[in-house]
Design a protein around this motif. Structure first.
Motif, PDB file in Angstrom:
ATOM      1  N   ASN A 174       7.304  -2.726   7.301  1.00  0.00           N
ATOM      2  CA  ASN A 174       6.655  -4.041   7.387  1.00  0.00           C
ATOM      3  C   ASN A 174       5.149  -3.822   7.639  1.00  0.00           C
ATOM      4  O   ASN A 174       4.756  -3.281   8.681  1.00  0.00           O
ATOM      5  CB  ASN A 174       7.306  -4.812   8.545  1.00  0.00           C
ATOM      6  CG  ASN A 174       6.642  -6.157   8.806  1.00  0.00           C
ATOM      7  OD1 ASN A 174       5.485  -6.385   8.451  1.00  0.00           O
ATOM      8  ND2 ASN A 174       7.395  -7.049   9.440  1.00  0.00           N
ATOM      9  N   GLY A 175       4.326  -4.234   6.712  1.00  0.00           N
ATOM     10  CA  GLY A 175       2.891  -3.935   6.767  1.00  0.00           C
ATOM     11  C   GLY A 175       2.190  -4.492   7.984  1.00  0.00           C
ATOM     12  O   GLY A 175       1.222  -3.918   8.485  1.00  0.00           O
ATOM     13  N   ALA A 176       2.679  -5.607   8.481  1.00  0.00           N
ATOM     14  CA  ALA A 176       2.021  -6.239   9.631  1.00  0.00           C
ATOM     15  C   ALA A 176       2.315  -5.490  10.928  1.00  0.00           C
ATOM     16  O   ALA A 176       1.525  -5.525  11.862  1.00  0.00           O
ATOM     17  CB  ALA A 176       2.490  -7.697   9.742  1.00  0.00           C
TER      18      ALA A 176
ATOM     19  N   GLY B  60      -4.031  -5.066   5.913  1.00  0.00           N
ATOM     20  CA  GLY B  60      -2.996  -6.099   5.961  1.00  0.00           C
ATOM     21  C   GLY B  60      -2.214  -6.288   4.679  1.00  0.00           C
ATOM     22  O   GLY B  60      -2.293  -7.346   4.047  1.00  0.00           O
ATOM     23  N   TYR B  61      -1.464  -5.293   4.280  1.00  0.00           N
ATOM     24  CA  TYR B  61      -0.555  -5.428   3.131  1.00  0.00           C
ATOM     25  C   TYR B  61       0.780  -5.961   3.639  1.00  0.00           C
ATOM     26  O   TYR B  61       1.135  -5.773   4.806  1.00  0.00           O
ATOM     27  CB  TYR B  61      -0.339  -4.064   2.468  1.00  0.00           C
ATOM     28  CG  TYR B  61      -1.568  -3.561   1.729  1.00  0.00           C
ATOM     29  CD1 TYR B  61      -1.716  -3.785   0.359  1.00  0.00           C
ATOM     30  CD2 TYR B  61      -2.577  -2.865   2.401  1.00  0.00           C
ATOM     31  CE1 TYR B  61      -2.837  -3.333  -0.318  1.00  0.00           C
ATOM     32  CE2 TYR B  61      -3.695  -2.414   1.728  1.00  0.00           C
ATOM     33  CZ  TYR B  61      -3.820  -2.643   0.363  1.00  0.00           C
ATOM     34  OH  TYR B  61      -4.917  -2.203  -0.306  1.00  0.00           O
ATOM     35  N   ASP B  62       1.524  -6.576   2.733  1.00  0.00           N
ATOM     36  CA  ASP B  62       2.863  -7.029   3.122  1.00  0.00           C
ATOM     37  C   ASP B  62       3.752  -5.817   3.430  1.00  0.00           C
ATOM     38  O   ASP B  62       4.476  -5.816   4.414  1.00  0.00           O
ATOM     39  CB  ASP B  62       3.507  -7.848   1.993  1.00  0.00           C
ATOM     40  CG  ASP B  62       2.731  -9.137   1.716  1.00  0.00           C
ATOM     41  OD1 ASP B  62       2.222  -9.728   2.693  1.00  0.00           O
ATOM     42  OD2 ASP B  62       2.623  -9.524   0.535  1.00  0.00           O
ATOM     43  N   ASP B  63       3.676  -4.812   2.552  1.00  0.00           N
ATOM     44  CA  ASP B  63       4.533  -3.633   2.700  1.00  0.00           C
ATOM     45  C   ASP B  63       3.688  -2.359   2.775  1.00  0.00           C
ATOM     46  O   ASP B  63       2.614  -2.280   2.161  1.00  0.00           O
ATOM     47  CB  ASP B  63       5.463  -3.463   1.483  1.00  0.00           C
ATOM     48  CG  ASP B  63       6.329  -4.686   1.226  1.00  0.00           C
ATOM     49  OD1 ASP B  63       6.415  -5.563   2.104  1.00  0.00           O
ATOM     50  OD2 ASP B  63       6.909  -4.746   0.120  1.00  0.00           O
ATOM     51  N   LEU B  64       4.211  -1.377   3.488  1.00  0.00           N
ATOM     52  CA  LEU B  64       3.597  -0.053   3.500  1.00  0.00           C
ATOM     53  C   LEU B  64       4.665   0.939   3.036  1.00  0.00           C
ATOM     54  O   LEU B  64       5.761   0.980   3.595  1.00  0.00           O
ATOM     55  CB  LEU B  64       3.134   0.306   4.915  1.00  0.00           C
ATOM     56  CG  LEU B  64       2.658   1.756   5.109  1.00  0.00           C
ATOM     57  CD1 LEU B  64       1.391   2.035   4.316  1.00  0.00           C
ATOM     58  CD2 LEU B  64       2.425   2.049   6.601  1.00  0.00           C
TER      59      LEU B  64
ATOM     60  N   LEU C  49       0.868  -1.185   0.000  1.00  0.00           N
ATOM     61  CA  LEU C  49       0.000   0.000   0.000  1.00  0.00           C
ATOM     62  C   LEU C  49       0.906   1.237   0.000  1.00  0.00           C
ATOM     63  O   LEU C  49       1.831   1.319   0.806  1.00  0.00           O
ATOM     64  CB  LEU C  49      -0.876   0.013   1.261  1.00  0.00           C
ATOM     65  CG  LEU C  49      -1.725   1.279   1.440  1.00  0.00           C
ATOM     66  CD1 LEU C  49      -2.860   1.326   0.423  1.00  0.00           C
ATOM     67  CD2 LEU C  49      -2.289   1.371   2.861  1.00  0.00           C
ATOM     68  N   ALA C  50       0.607   2.160  -0.892  1.00  0.00           N
ATOM     69  CA  ALA C  50       1.364   3.418  -0.912  1.00  0.00           C
ATOM     70  C   ALA C  50       0.537   4.506  -0.234  1.00  0.00           C
ATOM     71  O   ALA C  50      -0.643   4.667  -0.552  1.00  0.00           O
ATOM     72  CB  ALA C  50       1.681   3.827  -2.343  1.00  0.00           C
TER      73      ALA C  50
END
Ligand code: UD1
Ligand code: CA
Length: 461
Positions: A179-181, A97-101, A6-7
């Protein structure tokens, strides 16, 4: 990269120093709003979901940032309470819950997708927070990256830094991936006990470390991370964009005699073996095919120039101008919403608007298509191989057939069939000796008046 990302793009600033009636991210670079440049970089780095954090001009900014092939939503930050607060405006999306932010700014238009990808690759390798830093020529005003034993331990804002910390020239670009989590938990821990009383996103470094997160910093060139606060910086960003794009275009096979005088738009497409002379401006929506020549001081916008056609010097192609192969539009001509057929020539001082000019036709100097009656626009159609004599006015709607011939100085209001010859002017009369008679009479009159004003004449009275 098969990780989701997510950006979050921060664009809620007041743009005070731009002294502008609109948000700075709406100011164009190469004809495209700054925010759209950022979104294109984000998309080019493979991201498909983005949240824009907007403040002033929320609607226009959202519209300008909504580009194809991306899901863009907007959240309003009503109060500017710091970068940490701004990112949290996107809480709902982050919680999906994206892998990356990824966090980036709306006023950093030159950032390359490769830099985003490099940062995300670090997450993939196991980092939890990757800060994008740069070595500043003048670090004043930036957050400093504080390193201990090779590890990034904190980011210190200018106002909160000690004299010693201010000497550090490795700076925070403000761009980072998380880290998205774990992102949301860390973002929510950010407080506002600092010199500005703002929620600093930069505090996330210490928070992540305290929570056992792995924090790293990567480097990118300062030029790529340049932001925009003033109109002077806006002009600098434009210059950087133009320099880079001109180089790309020349390397692809286009000749520019004086590249520093040629201005391109974000979407200008020029094929190899085109020659561009000095002082040419390309507005949005121009394509130029191989072998065409754009002579000096021409201005093109929304136009297509086919193979081997020539434009200018001093020509203006406006939206909808479509030049066929080998067509010529010469000096002081304006073409708008008009097709100029293959090999047709509009060489001097003409206006051709709302028109179709057939292949091989010759439009004489000073020809005007009178397309506007003050209320509506009308079309002029000219067939193939027609000849329009100089200084003709073609009053639209009007059709000139193929092979037709229009006498110079005509005002043409009726259609002219194929191969016909049309005169639309008064017939010439020649009166022998009349010029001399007129001249002699005028001279005699002048002499009589002079005589009447002389002192002798006055004494007589
Ligand atoms: C920020 C960084 C600093 C970094 C610098 C790079 C923080 C605390 N500091 O400082 O370390 O070196 O960027 O330029 O993060 N924004 C919002 N809402 C807010 C606040 C900011 O949308 O409430 C946006 C702004 O529009 C801007 C970006 O976030 O696009 C950065 O904000 P700005 O105030 O310019 O941060 P700096 O103080 O320059
Ligand atoms: Ca800034």
């Amino acid at each position: 990269m098969n990780r989701t990302c997510l950006a979050v793009i921060l664009a809620a600033g007041d743009s005070t120093r731009m002294k502008s009636s609109m948000s700075k991210v709406l100011h164009p670079i190469a004809g495209l709003p700054m925010i759209a440049h950022v979104m294109r970089a984000v998309r080019a780095a493979g991201m498909r979901d983005a949240v824009l954090v907007v403040g002033r001009d929320a609607e226009t900014v959202t519209k300008a940032g909504s580009i194809p092939d991306m899901t863009v939503s907007a959240v309003l930050q009503t109060e500017r309470r710091g970068t940490g607060h701004a990112v949290l405006m996107a809480r709902e999306a982050i919680a999906k819950g994206y892998d990356d932010l990824l966090v980036t700014y709306g006023d950093v238009p030159h950032v390359r997708p490769e830099t985003f990808l490099e940062a995300r690759a670090k997450l993939a390798e196991g980092a939890d927070l990757v800060v994008i830093g740069f070595h500043a020529a003048n670090p004043f005003g930036y957050g400093r990256l504080l390193v201990e034993n090779g590890a990034l331990i904190a980011i210190r804002e200018e106002k909160d830094a000690t004299d010693e910390e201010r000497k550090v020239t490795w700076c925070n670009s403000g761009l980072m991936v998380i880290n998205g989590a774990r992102a949301l938990g860390w973002l929510e821990k950010i407080g506002n006990t600092n010199a500005k009383g703002e929620y600093y996103l930069t505090d996330i470094v210490e928070i992540a470390r305290a929570d056992g997160g792995s924090v790293v910093a990567i480097d990118a060139p300062e030029a790529e991370l340049a932001g925009c606060n003033t109109r002077v910086e806006l002009a600098l960003l434009e210059r950087m964009w133009q320099d880079r794009r001109r180089d790309d275009i020349m390397l692809s096979g286009v000749t520019m005699i004086a590249p520093e005088t040629v201005f391109l738009s974000y979407d200008t497409r020029i094929e190899p073996d085109v020659l561009i002379e000095p002082n040419v401006v390309f507005g949005p929506g121009v394509t130029v095919e191989a072998g065409a020549v754009i002579h000096a001081f021409s201005h093109l916008e929304g136009a297509h120039v086919a193979k081997g056609a020539t434009v200018g010097p001093f020509a203006r192609l406006r939206p909808g101008a479509n030049l066929g192969e080998g067509a010529k539009v010469g000096n002081f001509c304006e073409v708008k919403k008009a097709e100029i057929g293959a090999g047709a020539k509009v060489n001097h001082l003409s206006y051709i608007g709302d028109a179709f000019v057939g292949a091989g036709s010759n439009i004489g100097a000073g020809t005007i298509t009178c397309n506007y009656d003050g209320v509506n626009k009308h079309e002029t159609r000219i067939g193939d191989n027609a000849f329009i004599g100089s200084n003709s006015a073609l009053v639209a709607p009007v059709t000139i057939g193929s092979g037709a011939y229009i006498a110079s100085g005509s005002v043409i209001t009726d259609d002219v069939p194929d191969d016909a010859l049309a005169f639309g002017r008064a017939r010439q009369e020649v009166k022998p000796e009349r010029a001399r008679l007129v001249r002699e009479r005028a001279l005699a009159l002048k002499a009589a008046k002079k005589q009447a004003r002389s002192p002798d004449a006055k004494a007589d009275r």
